[in-house]
Design an enzyme around this catalytic site. Structure first.
Site, mmCIF file in Angstrom:
data_model
loop_
_atom_site.group_PDB
_atom_site.id
_atom_site.type_symbol
_atom_site.label_atom_id
_atom_site.label_comp_id
_atom_site.label_asym_id
_atom_site.label_seq_id
_atom_site.Cartn_x
_atom_site.Cartn_y
_atom_site.Cartn_z
ATOM 1 C CB THR A 1626 -0.787 0.015 1.430
ATOM 2 O OG1 THR A 1626 -0.091 0.626 2.833
ATOM 3 C CG2 THR A 1626 -1.827 -1.215 1.143
ATOM 4 C CG MET A 1957 9.984 -1.888 1.277
ATOM 5 S SD MET A 1957 11.095 -1.766 3.036
ATOM 6 C CE MET A 1957 9.972 -0.429 3.579
ATOM 7 C CB THR A 1958 7.549 1.598 -4.000
ATOM 8 O OG1 THR A 1958 6.260 0.882 -3.893
ATOM 9 C CG2 THR A 1958 7.654 0.362 -5.050
ATOM 10 C CB CYS A 1959 6.015 3.606 0.851
ATOM 11 S SG CYS A 1959 4.579 1.851 0.638
ATOM 12 C CB VAL A 1960 10.370 5.025 2.271
ATOM 13 C CG1 VAL A 1960 9.617 5.273 2.847
ATOM 14 C CG2 VAL A 1960 10.915 3.278 1.719
#
Length: 1992
Positions: A1626, A1957-1960
């Site tokens: 997400t 981890m694309t979110c960060v």
């Protein structure tokens, strides 16, 4: 990984300080509004006239002055709590506990202690069961909070656990709640409007409210208006004998008893009304020391206010010595008559008690929630309820007392029926909680004799503590447990027990911060564990415990020799333990005194060496250590040399230039400041630095790595204003000081008020911790008072003032020879290289910064350099800089400091290089300005209206008053500019102690004219006045706070220069200039300085320019005369041919004509008219004049001589020269104000080294509310009348929050009849359905409109802005203060009640206002574009083939007057207009010719004005400006009318700030300047509260689901977050990928949306296989429709375009990127420029067709030539036309018909299939082809697209951009190769990798070799989006972080793929064995790892 904002406690706690008047603490935080912490909590005020009266009076502080008791004689300042606000109350809960008292030096005798103990017993005998309520959470968080509560004196009953104290409270708490909060604020707990509806409500907000967080409040207290004062008076009259304990005395004095003898108080003999009740179970701090320390506490409390604390140790501990002084910022000594127990003593007591809360009782003050402070315990009393007594015997009597108490206040007893049992239940539940009985059992276990039993007990104790917090551990017996644990800690033979005992102590300090006061006793034992390490675990655990202790008790550790012990075996510890050890060291250095130097001396070499370490946190702690040492020893030259002896300078110098940087921005600032301090106070260190080549280091820091000589173009690297300020300060300090006589004598006046005399010695007093503090008047009186009351004596001492010998002027010249000056003489080469390296850089910094602080510093540094450089060197250095014109513009500045500096500089230059400068000063206007100054009568007093708030043209937006007002306010340490005095020549304007770190803490200038009496008796005020320079003076909290916010107090000097002299009274109240120091001093100083300027100017003219009589013979005037002559020729009435233009060209491009000459020759205005005038009288038409101009400046053909082929002129040099000259003029003339709140950042060493820029002011907004009266508009009677009285509204709430507040209470319902029956009882009846509607949708139909006066308020305006802009009362202030002089508006804004009228929205208006962007009437914009046109045109077009002519975009710009959307006034307006015309000509010149090449003459980037850009950037970095929406009009107007002045990223920021809501603007600001957020955004409103809506979509039906998501949420203000079905990922990555994938889906060929060729994807995934996509290398453009297309198909395509519009708008709004390669014509449609599309634009759609059209157009031109040729006969013409061919083919033979090329079924006109194209209708055919391809065929799609877009926000906001830039805005940066250097600077290795790791180097090498396709794959894999934002990797947020993927020892990294981890933006990279393997694995991962988010 949901990025949901946490409900941060800080955010919520904030509100308790909100109550403006102190009468209504609305702690939403503490929960009362449980179900809805709403975004609009409005507080109606009491109706009962009487009650309203008193509460109102109390609020304003006008309590009837009956009490003259000495104890509370000081001013009644209403808003004590406000100023106190940022204190503990604000901290997130976790932090609240970290403060605890320092009990290290206890200079009190045992006998006293015994005495107190007895007394304590006696007291407890009297009140056998003092309340057991243990306050824990924010209920009384922090002494400050409890004090506040007390001071409000509301009848506030804190029930056991508060949840439902009384019916009345419950009722009144309710109105404050608002079910319909916006989800945003709900989440963030941010209430924006607060209810103060009735007396009960006032109390309940602070009491009942306590429930939600289940605080057990501090007991009960009752407000008794005037009676209390009587009671207090009577008590103080019967003043007890000196023998009674200080504590008791205090109580009798202030009535605030901490051990409250309830029975006695309430026995019938006591008359109830007189009681002054305190919180019942106040702590027994008797064990603490007697009175003396109360003083310390008192002062502390007074100064507490802006003390900012944060959790991490380095950031947290402002030094102790400082702490005592800096707290002054808070409220004034004269706290408040209303202060009930807190008047004189309360604050102290609060502190004291928190400290000492009940140390002995088994129940332990630990749970009392007041945050501990580092003040000494004990002090003058005045109770604050830190409750705790032993297990209370009878809870019933508790209840009885509570009931008696409430009834005494007049609450009806019947309310107790239902509540009684609940209350006692709550009492029992919390206080008799299991935890304390469990603790008692464990305590017995700890004291057992059996070791296994002890071990078991200590392990369980650890568990109990680690799981506990202040709530669950009520009554924990700290006092008994700690000694038991210390005993266990000494069991050397049993490591397990020691380790667990150590842990237990650590956990205890975490769970019960107040326990640290007791744990202090364990320090020697902890240190033993470090001196001889037997078990490394125990030693490391001891370090952890010491680190926690050091935050509050660093003195104790230091004096126990702890600093050396902690560092003894540093290298043996794990990295975390090493960090702890260094953090302890840093904390120990916090308030170290010279006498304690020996404690650190031996550790210095180790610390110095530590600076070379790789670990960021260790290095930062070490830097903090040194910075604090230097700060504390800044006046001890020998100690400074010892600190700097061991390689310190070298190591720090290396640290500064390490790339990528190890130091954060805040640390960097601190380290550079440390260098400046060293250099200014110890010149030998400056010499050492010079020898270490510091110049190169500084050059590198300011300009990056230099290639070649520094004399060339200087490009500064972007740095924050703080960094620039510190770097320029350092440069300044490296040069010797200026003398202080001659022309520099005036600096004394600029520096400080002459009234301030620096005595040769200062007197100091000692507090209870043995720290010495300088006296000042206020302190002195408090001390005297407290000493008298407590019968204490205090040590005092006389100390030579370190500043005295440097004389009052603050220069150190009177010292012995300055080593720096010696160096200049002895080593001229070194000096020369230093000056050469840095002069240009300084000059550039000056020119490019807008903040006055930096400019003043730069000016000082430049003056020093010019003064000390010899003539030859100067000539060399200055030859590349236009010094003279800069001096000229500085002389016209409104800022006295700048003017004085400019005169000094002119004088030095004329002395050193008279021959050169005598000419330049004439030509550049210096002489003109100096003469002007010499002759001006009212020098600078009233600048011309146009520039009242303008700046000197060097951009110094500061203005005159600054120089002097500040001149006088000397030690407010601001000096009007944060010359954050640490240098000798501009420094030492600190306090006698001159401590840098205090400066910001004391920015309190008392100011307040007209309203003064409310706050303090005038005589006090006048006494203080002369003292205002005393750094610690504060006046009424509110006034001083406003003063401190007055930007004058920072570097933004007030601009209304004249107001000072003209209207003293008004200024005093408003602009905050007066009262800063005695008025006489100010005006004297101003007058003296003006006199000096006038006299100096006069002398200057006499000395250098009186010789010639200037009859025009001077050679300096040649150019000016030539220019004037040529200008006269530009006459419109006479045709002067092109000769005058040729002359102008030669002047501009060949001579060095100056800006001054251009301004004064009238050239600008004349040329503007020449290029734009279109009147009948003109001798030559405008078109011909323009072509002549282009011919002369761009060598295009003369009118009438155009060739048949393409017009392709070359040579734009003359035009370029003209543009540059105009830009220079603009920079010199413009006086645009910059509203910045620009003081240099925090206390350099106090820890919070954050960018303090607007945070002070933001805090102000968080703690103050506007008082508004809501009234039904007189025009309407069909909605309810508001009867709730005035409401308090959060100034930053939006107008729509008021609407929401009213609507959900039923005020939006339009009624048929006029029953006025319903009153505000209906507050209770919140309409749940409406509330839910407001909550869930961003797009509710507006029901009410709001007006202030006649002005309709936009819904998305902040209430503050509305009041400020439209409130009638504001009008009269407008003259004397504007934003420039005071960002918070005048005090009046905060004290008056503003009336806001509401009425229902009329039906006919609703349709226009439904959009988030607040756009109005968009309904008309799109359709009108086409429909009326279509109606008439369609017939003509279809039947006759007539299409509208192409509009010439140049027309719009060719006007000699400002366009209507420019409303600002400025001296440079003509230059701006001329540049606008020149830019338009350069951009659109080809519209003047039929056949010109379509390209710009000069690239737009050449028009950028660096000075305006610097101002804009500075403005847009200011959080306060953004939060209040207070962007200056000139900026938004220039941004839209002249975007070319600013680079793209500046306009992008401007766009985000103006187009969307404030939270998005703040988010954008924080993304671009993360350091703003470093310190305190969490508990102030800086942190944006963006709501987020999450949706889950299915990859298989992506497009369909995307359409429904956009349908639902497209126009919502929430940030959209996407998750995929059956995938766990997400957050940011999936969301970015969603936009990229939907963009791709929209390019599917089967949708029929685009022109182009069909292709398949090279790397298809899933459903993409076998799907065809449209590709067009030029960029996508809509596929045209003919007249005959099927309606159903058209409808489908329009739907998709509408969706595309929404998608793109939402992407822009949420800072996301789409991946659509759109063509330029598409963007022109977006910007409504479709009418100017021509055949040039066909090239961007279909180059093949475009080329054919070009050839055919040539034929048309030849045909026209032939037809115009008079010599042709009819026959020869016919023949000639037939011979015109294209590639040898005649037109007829081409076989064209009237259909659109490539689309045979689209006819260009009716029956077009059957109409062949011939030479005669060729022109019509070409026009129709272009019109259909670019306009007619696609207009329906684009209308739908614009409709969709505008449903999210108005397209008009995109005016900041040019069409070619929209691609960057929407799709991010253009693809270009990545170079390893950039990657190294922008990517962060972490967790196992550094920049030197092999894997990282491999990775950068691989990435820099990627082609475009591989780059896209890699980016999509790592970030989710295939494109980078504008600015490339630099702008990626968060930055790309490369971490090491770890494996078991048996596994081989080469077998694994990287994961992300694309979110960060984390890339988890295995350490591959070779670069080839890494490349292969990366590409596999990037290709295969697309389109799925699973856990790696």
């Amino acid at each position: 990984m949901s990025n949901r904002p946490n409900n941060n406690p800080g955010g919520s706690l904030r509100r308790s300080q909100r109550n403006t008047a102190g009468a209504q603490p609305q702690d939403d935080s503490i929960g009362g509004r449980s179900c809805s912490s709403s975004s609009a909590v409005i507080v109606p005020q009491p109706e009962d006239p009487d009650r309203a009266n008193t509460s109102e009076r109390q609020k304003t502080g006008q309590v009837p002055k009956k009490d003259n008791s000495r104890g509370v004689k000081r001013s009644a300042s209403p808003d004590y709590n406000r100023t106190n606000s940022p204190s503990s109350a604000k901290k997130p809960k976790a932090l609240q506990h970290t403060e605890s008292p320092s009990e290290t030096n206890k200079p009190h005798s045992k006998s006293k202690k015994r005495h107190l103990d007895q007394e304590q017993q006696l007291k407890s005998a009297q009140s056998p069961s003092t309340s057991k309520a243990h306050t824990r959470k924010s209920g009384a968080t922090g002494g400050s909070r409890s004090q506040k509560r007390k001071r409000t004196e509301s009848s506030c009953v804190k029930s056991g656990s508060g949840s439902e104290s009384t019916g009345a409270e419950e009722r009144s708490a309710k109105p404050t709640k608002l079910a319909s909060k916006s989800a945003t604020s709900a989440k963030a707990g941010c209430s924006t409007i607060t209810d103060s509806s009735s007396a009960a409500s006032t109390s309940s907000s602070s009491s009942a409210v306590a429930s939600a967080s289940s605080t057990v409040p501090p007991g009960a207290r009752v407000k008794q208006g005037k009676d209390q004062n009587k009671a207090r008076r009577s008590r103080s009259a019967s003043s007890p004998s000196p023998r009674r304990s200080s504590r008791e005395k205090e109580q009798s004095k202030t009535g605030g008893s901490s051990k409250f003898d309830w029975a006695a108080r309430f026995s019938p003999k006591v008359s109830l009304p007189k009681t002054k009740l305190s919180l019942p179970g106040s702590s027994k701090s008797e064990t603490s020391k007697p009175g003396p320390s109360g003083l310390q506490a008192k002062l502390a409390s007074l100064r507490k206010s802006t003390k900012k604390r944060s959790e991490s140790p380095p950031a947290e501990l402002p030094s102790l010595r400082r702490s005592t002084r800096q707290k002054t910022t808070g409220s004034c000594a004269s706290t408040s008559r209303r202060g009930s127990g807190l008047g004189k003593r309360g604050a102290a007591e609060a502190r004291r008690q928190e400290k000492m809360a009940d140390p002995e009782s088994n129940q332990e003050a630990v749970n009392s929630s007041a945050a501990r402070t580092d003040e000494a315990p004990q002090g003058a009393a005045g109770a604050v309820g830190m409750t705790t007594s032993g297990e209370s015997e009878s809870d019933d009597s508790e209840m009885g007392r509570l009931q008696a108490l409430l009834e005494a206040r007049g609450l009806p007893p019947h309310l107790f029926g239902p509540l009684g049992p609940r209350m006692s239940q709550l009492f029992h539940r919390t206080i008799g909680s299991g935890a304390s009985s469990k603790a008692q059992q464990l305590l017995q276990g700890l004291q057992a004799s059996d070791e296994s039993q002890q071990l078991q007990a200590v392990i369980e104790m650890c568990q109990l503590l680690v799981m506990g917090n202040e709530e669950t551990l009520g009554g924990f017996p700290v006092k008994s447990v700690v000694p038991a644990l210390i005993t266990l800690l000494q069991m050397e033979h049993n490591f397990d027990i020691m380790n667990h005992a150590c842990r237990a102590l650590t956990y205890m300090m975490e769970a019960l911060p107040r326990s640290s006061a007791v744990v202090v006793d364990a320090i020697p034992v902890f240190l033993e564990k470090l001196q001889v390490i037997q078990c490394i675990d125990v030693a490391e655990q001891a370090l952890t415990a010491l680190e926690m202790l050091s935050r509050r008790h660093s003195k104790a550790i230091l004096q126990a020799g702890g600093l050396a012990d902690c560092l003894l075996y540093l290298e043996f510890f794990s990295i975390n333990a090493q960090r702890n050890a260094l953090a302890i060291a840093a904390n120990c250095c916090q308030s170290i005194t010279p006498d304690e130097f020996h404690f650190v001396a031996d550790s210095l070499p180790l610390l110095t060496q530590r600076l070379t370490h790789q670990d960021k946190k260790s290095v930062e702690s070490t830097c903090l250590c040194f910075a604090r040492l230097v700060d504390n020893f800044q006046h001890e030259e020998n100690l400074l040399q010892q600190v700097a002896s061991k390689d310190l300078l070298t190591n720090v110098q290396q640290l500064l230039v390490v790339t990528p940087p190890i130091l954060s921005s805040g640390m960097f600032i601190m380290v550079v400041r440390m260098f400046s301090l060293m250099c200014s106070n110890c010149p030998t260190l400056a010499v050492q630095l010079m020898k270490q080549n510091i110049a190169e280091t500084l050059h590198f820091l300011l300009c990056g790595a230099s290639n070649g000589s520094c004399q060339e173009q200087i490009d500064l690297v972007p740095r924050s204003p703080q960094e620039l300020y510190e770097l320029t300060s350092l440069i300044c300090e490296l040069m010797p000081c200026l003398p202080k006589e001659g022309i520099f004598a005036v600096d004394t006046m600029l520096k400080k008020g002459n009234a301030q005399n620096t005595d040769g010695a200062i007197w100091q007093w000692r507090d209870d911790r043995g720290l010495w503090h300088p006296y000042n008047r206020i302190d002195s009186r408090i001390i005297e008072q407290i000493n008298e009351d407590t019968g204490t004596a205090r040590a005092i001492q006389r100390k030579p003032n370190p500043l005295a010998n440097s004389n009052t002027s603050g220069y150190s010249e009177s010292k012995k020879d300055d080593a720096r000056a010696q160096l200049m003489k002895e080593d001229p080469e070194l000096a020369k290289s230093f000056i050469k390296t840095l002069f240009g850089v300084l000059y550039e910094v000056y020119s490019s910064s807008a903040g006055p602080a930096v400019r003043h510093k730069c000016l000082r540094a430049i003056l020093r350099i010019i003064y000390f450089a010899d003539a030859e060197l100067l000539k060399d250095v200055l030859k590349n800089h236009a010094v003279s014109s800069h001096i000229a513009s500085m002389l016209s500045s409104q800022d006295l400091k700048i003017v004085v500096g400019a005169l000094q500089m002119a004088e030095i230059l004329m002395q050193k290089l008279p021959d050169i400068f005598s000419v330049y000063f004439r030509r550049e206007g210096v002489m003109h300005q100096v003469k002007h100054l010499a002759e001006s009568e009212s020098l600078l007093t009233s600048p011309p209206k146009a520039c009242t708030n303008g700046s000197g043209s060097m951009g110094s937006t500061t203005s005159v008053s600054s120089g002097t007002a500040t001149a006088a306010t000397h030690a407010a340490a601001d000096l009007g500019s944060p010359s954050l005095q640490h240098s000798r020549d501009d420094s030492l304007d600190l306090s006698p102690q001159g401590r840098l770190s205090d400066v910001l803490k004391r920015k309190r200038l008392p100011k307040r004219g007209p309203r003064r009496p409310k706050y303090s008796p005038p005589r006090d005020d006048d006494k203080v006045d002369n003292q205002a320079k005393s750094p610690t003076t504060t006046q009424s909290p509110k006034s001083s706070f406003l003063a401190s916010l007055n930007p004058k107090t920072w570097g933004r000097l007030s601009t209304q220069s004249n107001s000072n002299n003209i209207e003293p009274a008004r200024t005093a109240g408003g602009s905050g200039l007066a009262r800063a120091a005695s008025k006489d001093t100010i005006s004297n100083n101003r007058e003296k300085i003006k006199g000096w300027i006038k006299e100096q100017a006069h002398k200057f003219v006499e000395r250098y320019f009186s010789s010639e009589n200037m009859d025009g013979s001077n050679p300096a005037l040649n150019v000016l005369q030539r220019l004037c002559a040529a200008t006269e020729q530009l006459n419109l009435q006479v045709d002067g041919g092109a000769e005058c233009l040729v002359e102008i060209r030669s002047i501009v491009s060949e001579s060095d004509v100056s800006s001054f000459e251009i301004q004064h020759s009238g050239f600008v205005k004349q040329l503007l008219l020449y290029l734009t005038s279109k009147s009948e009288k003109d001798a030559v038409s405008r078109e011909i004049r323009l072509k002549r101009f282009l011919h002369v400046f761009f060598s295009s053909p003369l009118p009438g001589e155009e060739p048949i082929g393409r017009v392709e002129p070359v040579g734009n040099a003359p035009l370029l020269a003209l543009v540059h000259k105009m830009n220079n003029c603009l920079s010199q003339m413009e006086q645009f104000p910059v509203k910045v709140h620009d003081f240099p950042s925090g206390n350099g060493t106090g820890g919070s080294f954050s960018l303090n820029r607007g945070s002070q002011a933001l805090k102000f907004f968080n703690t103050h509310q506007l008082k508004c009266q809501l009234q039904r508009h007189p025009d309407c009677a069909n909605v309810k009348q508001w009867k709730g009285g005035p409401v308090k509204i959060d100034p930053l709430a939006l107008v729509q929050a008021i609407e929401r507040y009213l609507v959900v209470r039923g005020y939006g319902r339009v009624r048929e009849d006029d029953e006025d029956s319903d009153d505000d009882g209906s507050d209770e009846e919140i309409d749940e359905s409406l509330a839910a509607q407001f909550l869930n949708s961003g797009n509710v139909r507006h029901r009410l409109q709001f007006y202030i006066g006649e002005h309709l308020l936009p819904y998305n305006m902040t209430v503050y802005q509305a009041v400020r802009q439209f409130s009638i009362q504001a009008e009269d202030e407008r003259e004397s203060t504007d934003d420039e002089s005071n960002p918070l508006g005048r005090a009046g804004i905060w004290t008056k009640t503003h009336t806001i009228w509401y009425k229902p929205v009329r039906e006919d208006e609703e349709s226009n206002k439904d959009c988030v962007g607040g756009k109005r009437g968009r309904a008309q914009t799109a359709p009108t574009k086409t429909s009326p046109r279509n109606a008439k045109k369609h017939d003509e077009l279809w039947h006759d083939g007539v299409c509208p002519s192409v509009s010439n975009p140049l027309e719009v710009y060719l006007i000699p007057t400002p366009p209507e959307n420019i409303t600002f006034e400025d001296p440079s307006l003509d230059v701006i207009l001329l540049l606008r015309v020149l830019h338009a000509i350069s951009r659109y010149w080809y519209y003047l010719y039929d056949n010109a090449m379509c390209k710009e003459i000069i690239p737009t980037s050449e028009f950028i004005n660096s000075k305006l850009t610097a101002k804009a950037n500075r403005q847009l970095q200011d959080p306060l400006v953004i939060m209040t929406g207070n962007i200056p009009t000139w900026l938004t107007e220039l941004g839209k009318t002249c975007p070319f002045f600013f680079p793209f990223d500046t306009r992008q920021m401007l766009f985000y700030v103006t187009a969307f809501d404030r939270d998005r603007a703040m988010q954008r600001l924080l993304d671009t300047n993360p350091e703003i957020n470093q310190s305190d955004s969490q508990d102030s409103r800086v942190a944006p509260r963006l709501d987020r809506k999450k949706r889950t979509v299915n990859r298989e039906e992506l497009l369909k689901q995307a359409e429904s998501v956009m349908q639902d949420l497209g126009s919502s203000r929430a940030m959209l977050e996407i998750q995929y079905e059956n995938e766990v990922g997400t957050g940011l990555g999936p969301t970015l990928e969603f936009y990229a994938l939907v963009s791709q889906e929209l390019q599917r060929a089967d949708l029929g949306l685009w022109r182009g060729e069909e292709v398949t994807l090279s790397n298809p995934k899933g459903s993409q296989e076998g799907t065809k996509y449209i590709q067009n290398l030029q960029g996508l453009f809509a596929l045209p429709f003919g007249r005959t297309a099927k309606p159903a198909h058209i409808a489908k395509v329009k739907m998709k375009f509408r969706f595309l519009g929404k998608l793109m708008a939402k992407a822009i709004m949420d800072f996301r990127l789409v991946d659509l390669p759109l063509g330029l014509p598409f963007y022109k449609w977006m910007l409504r420029q479709e009418t100017s599309l021509t055949s040039h634009d066909l090239f961007d759609i279909d180059p093949v067709v475009a080329r054919s059209v070009y050839h055919l157009e040539d034929i048309v031109r030849q045909k026209k030539r032939l037809e115009q040729d008079k010599s042709q006969t009819k026959e020869s013409l016919q023949y000639a036309l037939e011979t015109l061919t294209m590639n040898g083919c005649s037109v007829e033979d081409l076989g064209l018909d009237f259909t659109l090329p490539g689309f045979p079924n689209i006819e260009l006109k009716k029956g077009g299939k059957d109409i062949p194209v011939t030479i005669h209708n060729l022109e019509e055919y070409l026009r129709l082809v272009i019109f259909w391809a670019l306009n007619e065929g696609v207009s329906r799609q684009f209308d739908s697209f614009r409709d969709g877009f505008e449903s999210v926000f108005p397209l008009s906001h995109l005016q900041y951009f040019y069409p070619e830039e929209l691609d960057q805005l929407l799709c991010g940066s253009k693809a270009d190769t990545w170079d390893a250097k950039t990657l190294m600077e922008c990517c962060r290795p972490d967790h196992g990798y550094t920049h030197d790791s092999r894997a990282v180097k491999f990775l950068f090498e691989i990435l820099s070799s990627f082609d475009n396709e591989q780059q896209r794959l890699f980016l999509q894999f790592v970030t989710g989006s295939p494109r980078l934002p504008v600015g490339g990797f630099r702008s990626l947020n968060p930055p790309l972080t490369i971490v090491r993927k770890t494996f078991e020892s048996t596994e081989n990294p080469d077998d694994f793929l990287p994961s992300v981890m694309t979110c960060v933006n984390y890339l988890k990279l295995p350490d591959y064995s070779s670069i080839e393997i890494m490349r292969e694995k990366l590409l596999i991962a990037a290709r295969e790892g697309q389109q799925s988010f699973h856990l790696s």
